[in-house]
Write a protein that holds these residues in place. Structure first.
Motif, PDB file in Angstrom:
ATOM      1  N   TYR A 289       0.758  -1.291   0.010  1.00 22.05           N
ATOM      2  CA  TYR A 289       0.123  -0.010  -0.002  1.00 22.05           C
ATOM      3  C   TYR A 289       0.870   1.461  -0.087  1.00 22.05           C
ATOM      4  O   TYR A 289       0.536   2.421  -0.599  1.00 22.05           O
ATOM      5  N   GLU A 290       1.993   1.179   0.673  1.00 23.93           N
ATOM      6  CA  GLU A 290       2.860   2.260   0.654  1.00 23.93           C
ATOM      7  C   GLU A 290       3.438   2.741  -0.603  1.00 23.93           C
ATOM      8  O   GLU A 290       3.359   3.755  -1.053  1.00 23.93           O
TER       9      GLU A 290
ATOM     10  N   LYS B  58      -0.853   4.826  -0.827  1.00 21.49           N
ATOM     11  CA  LYS B  58      -1.763   4.609  -0.259  1.00 21.49           C
ATOM     12  C   LYS B  58      -1.404   4.728   1.348  1.00 21.49           C
ATOM     13  O   LYS B  58      -1.417   3.758   1.913  1.00 21.49           O
ATOM     14  N   PRO B  59      -0.907   5.638   1.803  1.00 22.22           N
ATOM     15  CA  PRO B  59      -0.212   5.432   3.314  1.00 22.22           C
ATOM     16  C   PRO B  59      -1.513   5.358   4.511  1.00 22.22           C
ATOM     17  O   PRO B  59      -1.132   4.947   5.326  1.00 22.22           O
ATOM     18  N   GLU B  60      -2.740   5.887   4.054  1.00 25.68           N
ATOM     19  CA  GLU B  60      -3.761   5.547   5.031  1.00 25.68           C
ATOM     20  C   GLU B  60      -3.895   4.204   5.339  1.00 25.68           C
ATOM     21  O   GLU B  60      -4.115   3.794   6.270  1.00 25.68           O
ATOM     22  N   GLN B  61      -4.126   3.451   4.124  1.00 27.79           N
ATOM     23  CA  GLN B  61      -4.305   2.056   4.212  1.00 27.79           C
ATOM     24  C   GLN B  61      -3.113   1.320   4.906  1.00 27.79           C
ATOM     25  O   GLN B  61      -3.225   0.524   6.002  1.00 27.79           O
TER      26      GLN B  61
ATOM     27  N   LEU C 140      -0.867   2.648   7.187  1.00 24.04           N
ATOM     28  CA  LEU C 140      -1.092   3.081   8.498  1.00 24.04           C
ATOM     29  C   LEU C 140      -1.974   2.040   9.479  1.00 24.04           C
ATOM     30  O   LEU C 140      -1.802   1.837  10.470  1.00 24.04           O
ATOM     31  N   LYS C 141      -3.423   2.141   8.832  1.00 25.29           N
ATOM     32  CA  LYS C 141      -4.378   1.282   9.435  1.00 25.29           C
ATOM     33  C   LYS C 141      -3.794  -0.118   9.654  1.00 25.29           C
ATOM     34  O   LYS C 141      -4.397  -0.622  10.839  1.00 25.29           O
TER      35      LYS C 141
ATOM     36  N   LEU D  35       5.168   7.018   9.198  1.00 24.97           N
ATOM     37  CA  LEU D  35       4.153   7.646   8.422  1.00 24.97           C
ATOM     38  C   LEU D  35       3.294   8.549   9.320  1.00 24.97           C
ATOM     39  O   LEU D  35       2.715   9.614   8.709  1.00 24.97           O
ATOM     40  N   THR D  36       3.398   8.627  10.545  1.00 26.27           N
ATOM     41  CA  THR D  36       2.560   9.713  11.253  1.00 26.27           C
ATOM     42  C   THR D  36       3.626  10.893  11.491  1.00 26.27           C
ATOM     43  O   THR D  36       2.953  12.044  11.821  1.00 26.27           O
TER      44      THR D  36
END
Length: 228
Positions: free
Chosen positions: A189-190, A194-197, A199-200, A225-226
């Motif tokens: 994903y990274e 798609k960093p949100e996916q 990180l989840k 990521l944060t």
């Protein structure tokens, strides 16, 4: 594996480039380990499945007997013969899968056939066979999905690889396979920006599988990521 991952765009942050490179290097360095782990799981659990099939009904017994020589070739690493058969009456996993498609052994033959194709670098055929294997257990079935995800990654279908890894993790729902597959999905994903996916999934590992090998190192992935 063939390096067909998504290429980072010009000016993209170094963290994403690092994720892409790490993902590519992981699969390159661990190709044999990934498939080897899948094979080990199948061989161990398949023994119990085949035993149960043998004592069930005559058709199951015939299917199990037809499958048995192929398992021997498979364990020995003779994937070509395991897939296509020999000159002594064994017809091959592909044939067993077709003849006994309604039996447990026939369904297992599809998985074996797919793994043979993967070892022979025929990923499209591997994906076709593996996708036919259906099960409800928490080891072989999700491991088969993980193998399917690896096929998609080798074929360059990174989006499908990521979602399949994620599905495999959810299906497994255990501390051995789930964190591993969540990690692979997140890294892809990274690479897909798609960093949100990603990180989840990193947070899912931290929450549910903190004692796993992935969980013990997950804080640095989350921090990276944060902090952006």
């Amino acid at each position: 594996m063939a390096k067909k991952a998504v290429k980072p765009a010009a000016g993209q942050q170094g963290g994403l480039e690092e994720a892409v490179n790490r993902w590519e290097q992981f699969f390159e360095n661990n190709k044999k380990t990934i498939w080897g782990a899948m094979i080990a799981i199948v061989v161990i659990v398949a023994g119990a499945m085949i035993y149960n099939a043998k004592v069930a009904v005559p058709r199951q017994t015939r299917a199990s007997e037809a499958l048995f020589p192929g398992e021997t070739y498979f364990i020995q690493g003779d994937y070509e013969t395991a897939l296509n058969g020999d000159a002594f009456g064994y017809e091959g996993f592909e044939s067993v899968a077709k003849q006994y498609s309604s039996t447990k052994a026939g369904k297992l033959a599809n998985l074996y056939a797919g793994l043979c194709c993967a070892q022979l670098d025929s990923m499209e055929a591997a994906a076709k066979f593996i996708s036919k294997f259906k099960g409800s257990d928490q080891m072989v079935s999700p491991a088969a999905m993980g193998a399917l995800a690896n096929c998609y990654a080798n074929m360059g279908d990174n989006a499908k690889a990521a979602t399949t890894f994620e599905s495999a993790a959810k299906k497994a729902d255990n501390g051995l396979l789930s964190p591993y597959y969540y990690m692979q999905a997140a890294i892809i994903y990274e690479a897909l920006e798609k960093p949100e996916q990603a990180l989840k999934l990193y947070k899912e590992i931290k929450l549910k599988y903190p004692e796993s090998a992935e969980g013990q190192e997950i804080d640095k992935y989350i921090a990276r990521l944060t902090s952006k």
